[in-house]
Design a protein around this motif. Sequence first.
Motif, PDB file in Angstrom:
ATOM      1  N   VAL A 102      41.986  43.944  27.718  1.00  0.00           N
ATOM      2  CA  VAL A 102      41.011  45.031  27.808  1.00  0.00           C
ATOM      3  C   VAL A 102      40.132  45.056  26.561  1.00  0.00           C
ATOM      4  N   ALA A 146      40.958  36.060  32.513  1.00  0.00           N
ATOM      5  CA  ALA A 146      39.700  36.778  32.767  1.00  0.00           C
ATOM      6  C   ALA A 146      39.061  37.197  31.448  1.00  0.00           C
ATOM      7  N   SER A 201      33.768  41.914  23.541  1.00  0.00           N
ATOM      8  CA  SER A 201      32.741  40.920  23.806  1.00  0.00           C
ATOM      9  C   SER A 201      31.440  41.579  24.219  1.00  0.00           C
ATOM     10  N   LEU A 202      31.577  42.561  25.107  1.00  0.00           N
ATOM     11  CA  LEU A 202      30.374  43.242  25.573  1.00  0.00           C
ATOM     12  C   LEU A 202      29.675  43.966  24.430  1.00  0.00           C
ATOM     13  N   ILE A 242      35.445  36.038  29.743  1.00  0.00           N
ATOM     14  CA  ILE A 242      34.411  36.945  29.237  1.00  0.00           C
ATOM     15  C   ILE A 242      34.032  36.571  27.813  1.00  0.00           C
ATOM     16  N   ALA A 275      37.647  42.103  26.377  1.00  0.00           N
ATOM     17  CA  ALA A 275      36.525  42.251  27.300  1.00  0.00           C
ATOM     18  C   ALA A 275      35.484  43.198  26.730  1.00  0.00           C
ATOM     19  N   LEU A 276      35.943  44.358  26.267  1.00  0.00           N
ATOM     20  CA  LEU A 276      34.979  45.343  25.789  1.00  0.00           C
ATOM     21  C   LEU A 276      34.380  44.938  24.451  1.00  0.00           C
TER      22      LEU A 276
END
Lengths: 956, 119
Positions: free
Chosen positions: A915, A756, A921-922, A760, A918-919
């Motif tokens: 975790v 996942a 990348s954002l 992302i 994901a963050l």
Amino acid sequence: MSLFLIAALPFLGAVFPALLIRAGRNAAASAAGLTTFLALMGLLIHIPSVMRGDVVTARFEWMPALGLNANFMLDGLGFLFALLILGIGLLIILYARFYLSREDPMGQFYTYLLLFQGAMVGIVLSDNILLLLIFWELTSLSSFLLIGYWKHLPEGRQGARMALAVTGSGGLAMIAGMLILGNIVGSYDLSVILQNKELIQASPYYLPALILILLGCFTKSAQFPFHFWLPHAMAAPTPVSAYLHSATMVKAGLFLMARMWPVLAGTDAWFYIVATTGLITMLMGAVIALFKDDLKALLAFSTVSHLGLVTMLLGFGTKIAAVAAIFHIINHATFKAALFMTAGIVDHETGTRDIKRLGGLRHLMPITFTIGTIAALSMAGIPPLNGFLSKEMMLEETVHTTWLHSHYLVPGLALLAALFSAAYSFRFVSHVFLGPERHDYPAHPHDPPVGLWLAPAFLVVLVVLIGLNSAAIVGPLVAVVSSAVIGGEKLPYYSLKLWHGFTPALYMSVVATLGGLFLLSLHRHEEKIWNALPRPEAKVIFDTVIGVLTRLSRLITDTLHNGVLSRYAVIMIGFTLALGYYAYTTGTIGPETREALPIQIIPLIGWICLVGATLAIMWFHRNRLLSLVLIGVVGLIVSMAFNYLSAPDLALTQISVEVVTMILLLLSLNFLPTDTPWDSSAARRWRDAAISVMAGIGSGALIYALLLRDFAFPTISEFHLANSYKGGGGTNVVNVILVDFRGFDTFGEIIVLGIAALIIFALTEAVLGTNVRSYLLNRKPHWPQSGDSHPLMMVVVTRMMMPIALMVGAYIFFRGHNQPGGGFIAGLVVAIAFLMQYMASGYTWAIERQRFYYHGSIGWGVLIAAATGLGAWFNDRPFLTSDFGYIHWPPLEEFEWATAILFDTGVFLAVLGAVMLALDSLSRFAWQPGMAQEFPMDINPLRDNPPQEEENMEQV
Amino acid sequence: MEALVASAVGVMTAAGIFLILRRRTFPVILGLSLLTYAVNVFLFATGRLALDAPAVLNKYKEVPYTDPLPQALVLTAIVISFGMTAVIVMIALSAYLSSKDDHIDMNANDSVDAPGEDA
């Protein structure tokens, strides 16, 4: 040679032509030929035992629970077909070497051919009907490749598709039929099924099973009304037509009918379905063949007709008819393969297959003429060739057959078919080879090189020899095969000889031959009548049916799957509700067995907050920031509820996930619109509200009913509680379940989590590679930004917090095995510690000080977990078995070591990496030039002295 | 207590489904989060409710323990649902940034599939 090896050889050998084609066409052809030759030799070794009537077997239990065994058997019937498949296969391989042109990819051809050969051998040697079905489907697939071999020709592609559609759907029907049959008998082994004639024929499922199996046979063997695919499959290269459509694949249906003959035949249903279909097919194929101008189409319809003949004989259900059927299968394979190869030679040398453009070739191509003529006369049923013998036997049998009390119907129609059969055979000879020589052939015709005519010549020699002295050459074979077909019972009296005296069959033969000549002499007039008659065109009908089916499927798909996601959701939820309602109205529920826990005041307050917040989200969901805050309230209360209800691990996990999720959603809200506009009608909102209220009531009522009752069966939780300490070495049962009892689940889950995160990351890379990037760089934020983006207090506090947070993470990690905590929670806690730095000091500052890549963390996590699991193998234990022990170092207290901690380390690293990735990348979406600051604790210069505007003013 | 948990599950499910049926990405994401809470609590509650009985073994005396198995399942479910939420957030964000539209439904004039090529 073991039967396994015979069946496997073509598949193994299929690799070589594709590889060896680089070494030249001869190498590829030799590899294919050698493979087939080896398999053929392996088969021939079994001649003595087969001729004794023994059954050679090779058994291997593949999936016994399904009844699927890789059992092979070789009896007379299987031997005959395997001989045809491998023997003619060898001839075809030789022929194809000279037939295919330089442009054709020959390696591919031989690979497909060997795959097909293997599938066919598998069918005829299988002793398990499930195994047989697998090979059956394989023949459909490999013949699809072969028919569509000339990919550039639309006829080839369409013909291949049609053949696959027809034989494939027949195969599906047959699967159902075979499963029914296996269910009746209770075994999927053919040798068992064949012993149970009474059981099968007495079963009420006999008729459905029969019809379904026959559907498979009829489609494969091109019986009316499924005959139409065979002529279209003639778009294949001639070696394929000669192999698949004369000798082997189309005979698979006949083989199966012969194989199943002992248990399926003998009933009225069998007689009327099989014999009638065969009779119609025989007559219709013969009539159409007479009027086809394409040589291969003529042969194709004649094949249809002869397949019908054999089907009819099998359908009669008498033993002597079965003998005739077997004899004709042998004869047909010899003369029809030779005829196909002759047609291929004519096509190859003259450049056309159109009978109207041919004629007079006898002097130009004497060898081809001789071969073709002998084979065609055999097909016409002229003595002393082998076709005469079996046709005679067929006619003899029809005389003894009554169809619905009529003595004349079957022999009359069979005679008519024989007459047309003679006519088209004579036409093949006279319109191609006889007549005046022409000067307008597309190419200058001459006899081909020996490589091309050797194979058909060999077959023609067989045609003559079998005709002259059948009892000596094929007599024993026919006897063995026939006794295998009729189930080992005593063979009826028959004699394979040319002269039987003045029998009705002889008269019929004479009539057929003379009538055939007469019919041919009037061919020109008949053709005019034929062309004037309205005829249903099978391809048009097929295309219409397929078109209608396609439109129907598209209609259903477009209606249900039109890209409106909310519609899918409504359908799914509605269906679930309907199922739930059905279960509720039809099921029963036991009495309440548990006392409800008393409601205390604090949980009641929590409940009010939760329900209030949830309802408020529904009400205020257009204000996205507000609803996000409210979601946070719900999440916090859920984690407190977990804690209250004896699930400390869940509470810890939920609260840390809550933090990360909120940060994630807040970040994303930065880029999304701040409000949700009204865009559903009031009716739709009421409908949605009704659906959701029903779903809520349903799930609430279900869990309420569940909570007030005890388990209906003992749970496996008792095992976990009892063995957690003894077997896993930990007192926190939840953690032991995660890293030990159900470690494999956890292993899968960290992989999913890692994937996942990588999705992302990949999405971010993809999106930032487009023009979205320039939009983001120039984006104006929704809200005015704080002048002090990195407040001094926050920066200082988070940096001081960092080691403490890491310490907490380590503590939670290490206590996990015995107290609430563990890798999941520790990973989340450490991730939050990092995120605090991101938030306080800025993305650029944090990223510059990052020493490791988050991808690597995910990868190492999964690898460490896997390596821990693999370690168990070295101690002869299953994957992920853990070990533990205790160490006592004075003056420290005794402490425990367990391999599970290594596994938990993997979990920790994977969760942390996922975790953060994901963050991270954002956060990259938010990056803008000028955000990077030398001093993370600095104060935004714009706030104190906005100098740009002044400078601008001065310039003005 | 049971009534409170059950009604909370019902209310969260209802709200979650209502939001999932909205037509913009953000409410749908919120709806999925709410539904996740509801499902997790539901699964957790299948182990029945117990107070002061965590599944941490007590070496010194016999105490009651709650059912640990649903807890283990829900624990991984919580973490996985974070991963899934992150993925759909990213998909929603990318779609919005690329098309400046945050509808979840395909437009009526977008073709469902390319017209099939026929040989």
